[in-house]
Design a protein around this motif. Structure first.
Motif, mmCIF file in Angstrom:
data_model
loop_
_atom_site.group_PDB
_atom_site.id
_atom_site.type_symbol
_atom_site.label_atom_id
_atom_site.label_comp_id
_atom_site.label_asym_id
_atom_site.label_seq_id
_atom_site.Cartn_x
_atom_site.Cartn_y
_atom_site.Cartn_z
ATOM 1 N N ILE A 697 69.766 46.022 95.945
ATOM 2 C CA ILE A 697 69.206 46.135 94.619
ATOM 3 C C ILE A 697 70.002 47.591 93.510
ATOM 4 C CG2 ILE A 697 67.028 46.840 93.147
ATOM 5 C CD1 ILE A 697 65.243 45.101 96.320
ATOM 6 N N LYS A 698 70.225 47.321 92.957
ATOM 7 C CA LYS A 698 70.594 48.606 92.138
ATOM 8 C C LYS A 698 69.922 48.016 90.370
ATOM 9 C CE LYS A 698 75.221 48.232 93.579
ATOM 10 N NZ LYS A 698 74.734 48.919 94.412
ATOM 11 N N ILE A 699 69.048 49.479 90.334
ATOM 12 C CA ILE A 699 68.745 49.938 89.500
ATOM 13 C C ILE A 699 69.370 51.049 88.262
ATOM 14 C CG2 ILE A 699 66.593 50.399 87.726
ATOM 15 C CD1 ILE A 699 65.182 50.520 90.111
ATOM 16 N N GLU A 700 70.212 50.353 87.093
ATOM 17 C CA GLU A 700 71.165 51.208 86.415
ATOM 18 C C GLU A 700 70.216 52.588 85.795
ATOM 19 O OE1 GLU A 700 74.816 51.313 86.992
ATOM 20 O OE2 GLU A 700 74.305 49.399 88.136
ATOM 21 N N PRO A 701 71.642 53.578 85.625
ATOM 22 C CA PRO A 701 70.577 54.808 84.662
ATOM 23 C C PRO A 701 70.466 53.783 83.205
ATOM 24 C CG PRO A 701 72.361 55.633 86.025
ATOM 25 C CD PRO A 701 72.603 53.970 85.493
ATOM 26 N N LYS A 767 71.495 56.232 88.623
ATOM 27 C CA LYS A 767 71.174 55.048 89.446
ATOM 28 C C LYS A 767 70.049 54.970 90.448
ATOM 29 C CE LYS A 767 74.480 51.366 90.689
ATOM 30 N NZ LYS A 767 75.890 51.247 91.919
ATOM 31 N N VAL A 768 69.189 53.454 90.499
ATOM 32 C CA VAL A 768 68.818 53.673 92.107
ATOM 33 C C VAL A 768 69.217 52.737 93.022
ATOM 34 C CG1 VAL A 768 66.419 53.257 92.650
ATOM 35 C CG2 VAL A 768 66.997 54.901 91.220
ATOM 36 N N ASP A 769 69.595 52.715 94.041
ATOM 37 C CA ASP A 769 70.315 51.936 95.159
ATOM 38 C C ASP A 769 69.217 52.078 96.127
ATOM 39 O OD1 ASP A 769 72.734 51.166 94.226
ATOM 40 O OD2 ASP A 769 73.062 53.490 94.403
#
Length: 871
Positions: A697-701, A767-769
């Motif tokens: 799961i990736k949450i972009e800036p 970013k959140v990985d």
């Protein structure tokens, strides 16, 4: 120095007005036009051509009431003259016009295009047989369906809009309506699109203006009722909302806020008519101080609670001599107040409109009224031919709010015709309280997207008459539909027998209604994002299935299901549960729904379904048919009692099973026009599956900025229809299981079969990985178990009520099966064993319950529901 400051302030105000108001650009780029004699063709977009003929060879460059922005980038096209014909070729069509042949006819004009490789020819006069319709001005008095106007879309692949008689806007600072030149002319717009409905709607909003973006609070719950509430009764009502934990955002104040009765307005028991010929008291602009002793204090009270106020107006009688504002208004209009002559309603008169706003409405807005319900129900003409008062009232009030730039423009009124999508929200009017009325509203609402009118607000629960005034099932289903409609507003006429307070209904119905309202509030991030997408693309959040599946015949046939945003299909229950052949009440209804190709997740049950077919699914009174596209990421927010309570620093992300998925989540300041200056943000979220047991799961800036945006944000990831995890890392940090749901941990809800991951506050600029590993992958074993647990529990509860012959079989086995989800919550590692054990035991349990349940008993009904829930 004072003069310089005054000049600077004036220039700043002028700049602000020009920046935020919609200044229409009617004149197209000359390079997009082709003139030949008395005709002009303008290639507005790749799929829209304007075609004009004028008897004197002069053409209209002013914006019309519908087509307001013609100054667009010039599309690619070629112009040639061949064999006495002017030819214009675009990527979508070939236009041929016989040179010097006068007004457009079937003999001198044709447009050639293709649909799925098949050649089509259009000539003036050809009937558009496949028009998919648009909307109607109102549903007043409707019991069931009504006649709809034509829309912009057609299965024929083309649409023609005749703008020849539509009035124009002038080019003044506050652009104002003016008549068309009095001459013979044709002004036609040809739309050619095949099955590409989404593209043509976007291009329509490029030339006709964007769909309005309502403020965020508009997507909360509106309370409305035609009733003579005092200020104290409203306060008591608001307190009841708090006591029963029901969210509230908008308080609609119907007409009794103003003076509606005086003894001198009656004769022989009948109300007289005022100077305009309307019934006395129908129009009013003077507070009734018996009902609201101190209006400003009451509005200060609602303001402190972040409850927005919307007030009803019936402006048809103009300004009558009894109004407090009459002397000032009369003087402003050049009328001697001593004459006591009323000032007629004349909204196309700019002087009247300015005084109406400055002297009547603006002062009340300063007291605290947030927006107006323009309840126009009278004549359909104004002093200018072709201008109906519904449309122009909408324009005047909406553009006035835009120009003042104090808050985001919003009004509440009926549909006024093409172009009205720029000024929303819509009030659909006074429907009958019947199942037939409820059944029609989903189709009516989704079809309005065909003219860009995506924000209809209905009287949820119905307005009047009918024999279902206290039917809890009907009201519950109406609320459930309303939760997945553009605007959720309950309402009714002035009738003490009609109840709209959901807590006044039997407790099971109350819980179902409150849960539906709370579900809507939790979905505000998804809904608001869809509203912004409508602004950007012209695609309304609630739209027909054929937008996304234009070549599927069934998409046109099943009219009551619709897309809600990009990732949900809603098929609201609009018929009663009914009774079986022996007259016994059913516990569920079998709802028919078409699922397109692919995988879909039924949210209420957790069932993973294969599309490409029509299915029937069971739904109890508390269940809403919501089907989520596989791989969807649905943003949600925490439980709130008002949209102003939203915690922008906490975001819930529901991830549904699929190989991959992505979304972007919109936000802004919520109630101003700064988003038009680029003050907004998008958060891009995606996921992929490196293998069957992993999820990345990736949450972009955060992309963008606005005043008040969070600098950090915590995330709650909900992995729907998933197994407990064998491991999870967030930005490289290992998270451990914690049954209390603390930050930097994960836990598991066995009854929901959902994994929860909780992050601490993380900078929105980073970013959140998130790397997830599952313990198991068999989704078929999970499918539908959520509903099975629920229905087993209903059987277990009914056993306590109806009894059980323990000498034959032990009821504990049923209770133990119903507790499966609970045991998994307590011990997530047991999930696979528990689920397989339940599957193995179900045939025996079904047989046992059937033997114990006497046919026709409530236990037997629960048993039937249980059987229906087994995939």
């Amino acid at each position: 120095m004072k003069k310089q400051i005054l000049l600077f302030t004036s220039l700043l105000l002028l700049f602000s007005v020009q920046l935020f108001s919609q200044q229409y650009e009617g004149k197209a780029n000359p390079e997009a036009t082709v003139i030949s004699g008395n005709v002009r063709f303008t290639i507005l977009t790749p799929h829209i051509i304007r075609m004009e003929w004028s008897e004197d060879g002069s053409f209209v460059d002013n914006a019309s009431l519908t087509f307001v922005d013609r100054k667009l980038p010039v599309p690619k096209f070629e112009k040639t003259e061949v064999g006495g014909y002017l030819q214009i070729k675009t990527d979508a069509a070939l236009l041929r016009y016989k040179l010097n042949s006068g007004r457009f006819t079937a003999d001198n004009l044709q447009i050639v295009f293709e649909i799925d490789g098949a050649k089509k020819i259009w000539n003036p006069g050809i009937e558009n047989k496949g028009n998919l319709l648009g909307t109607a001005r109102t549903l007043d008095g409707v019991n069931g369906s009504t006649t709809l106007e034509n829309g912009l879309l057609s299965t024929d692949g083309w649409t023609l809009i005749d703008d020849s008689e539509r009035p124009l806007f002038d080019n003044s600072d506050w652009q104002w309506v003016m008549p068309r030149p009095d001459k013979k002319e044709q002004d036609l717009y040809f739309f050619v699109y095949g099955y590409d409905y989404k593209t043509i709607l976007k291009e329509y909003t490029e030339v006709a203006g964007k769909i309005a973006l309502p403020p965020k609070f508009a997507f909360g719950y509106w309370w409305s009722r035609y009733w003579k509430y005092t200020d104290q009764e409203f306060k008591d009502l608001i307190n009841e909302f708090k006591i029963h934990d029901v969210p509230l955002d908008v308080l609609v104040i119907d007409m009794d806020w103003h003076i509606v009765d005086r003894p001198e307005w009656y004769k022989d028991g009948k109300k007289l008519y005022d100077q305009s010929g309307e019934s006395y008291g129908w129009t009013g602009f003077t507070w009734n101080k018996s009902v609201f002793p101190d209006p400003q204090k009451f509005l200060e009270y609602t303001g402190k609670l972040n409850i927005k106020t919307c007030m009803n107006l019936h402006p048809a009688s103009g300004i009558q001599p009894h109004e407090d504002v009459y002397p000032a208004f009369a003087n402003a209009m050049g009328i001697d107040p001593v004459t006591q002559k009323y000032i007629p309603f004349d909204i196309t008169n700019k002087k009247y409109a300015r005084n109406f706003l400055d002297l009547v409405l603006h002062p009340m807005e300063k007291e605290g009224i947030d927006f107006w319900w323009l309840d126009w129900q009278q004549w359909g003409k104004t002093a200018i031919k072709g201008v109906n008062p519904t449309f122009y009232l909408n324009y005047v009030l909406f553009s006035d709010m835009e120009r003042r730039n104090e808050k985001r423009a919003l009004l509440f009124h009926r549909w006024g015709g093409l172009g009205n999508h720029r000024y929303q929200i819509g009030f659909s009017g006074d429907t009958h309280i019947t199942w037939a009325s409820l059944d029609y509203q989903p189709y009516f609402t989704s079809t309005a997207a065909n003219v860009g009118y995506g924000f209809w607000s209905h009287d949820i629960g119905g307005h009047m008459s009918g024999d279902q005034q206290k039917n809890p099932e009907l009201y519950t289903r109406w609320i459930e539909w309303g939760a997945f409609s553009p605007i959720l507003r309950t309402h009714s006429t002035k009738n003490p027998n009609i109840e709209r307070r959901i807590w006044a209904y039997p407790v099971d119905y109350f819980y179902a209604m409150r849960n539906a309202i709370k579900l809507r509030y939790s979905l505000i991030p998804y809904i608001y994002t869809a509203a912004r997408e409508a602004y950007d693309t012209g695609i309304s959040m609630l739209r027909p299935m054929y937008y996304d599946y234009p070549k599927e015949k069934i998409a046109y046939d099943l009219k009551n299901q619709y897309m809600f945003g990009n990732d949900m299909i809603i098929a609201p229950v609009t018929h009663p549960l009914g009774q079986d052949a022996k007259g016994r009440d059913n516990l569920y209804t079998a709802q028919k729904v078409w699922l397109p190709e692919g995988k879909w997740i039924e949210w209420s049950s957790g069932s993973i379904l294969t599309g490409g077919k029509i299915i029937k699914r069971p739904f109890c009174i508390e269940e809403i048919p919501v089907f989520v596209k596989a791989g969807a990421i649905i943003p949600m927010q925490q439980d709130v009692n008002n949209t102003a309570d939203e915690k922008k620093d906490y975001l819930i992300l529901n991830i549904f099973p699929g190989d991959s998925g992505r979304t972007k989540i919109y936000d802004d300041e919520g109630n101003n026009e700064n988003f038009k200056k680029g003050k907004y943000t998008f958060t891009n979220v995606s996921f992929s599956k490196p293998n069957e047991k992993s999820l990345s799961i990736k949450i972009e800036p955060l992309n963008g900025e606005y005043h008040g945006m969070p600098e950090t944000r915590s995330y709650e990831i909900r992995l729907q229809a998933s197994y407990p995890l064998s491991g999870v890392k967030v930005n490289g940090k290992e998270y451990n299981y914690n049954d209390e749901g603390k930050l930097n941990s994960w836990n598991y809800n066995g009854s929901e079969l959902t994994t929860y991951i909780f992050t601490p506050a993380i900078s929105v600029h980073k970013k959140v990985d998130i790397e997830v590993k599952f313990s198991e992958t068999d989704l078929n074993l999970l499918s539908g178990k959520k509903k099975l647990f629920s229905n087993l529990m209903k059987v277990a509860k009914e056993i306590q009520i109806s009894g059980w012959n323990e000498s034959e079989t032990n009821s504990d086995s049923v209770i133990a099966a119903a507790q499966t989800g609970n045991r998994i919550t307590i011990n997530p590692s047991s999930a696979i064993i528990e689920l397989k054990t339940l599957d193995n035991k179900m045939p025996e349990l079904i047989k046992m319950i059937e033997e114990q349940a006497g046919e026709g008993t409530k236990l037997y009904k629960s048993f039937e529901l249980l059987k229906a829930s087994i995939n």
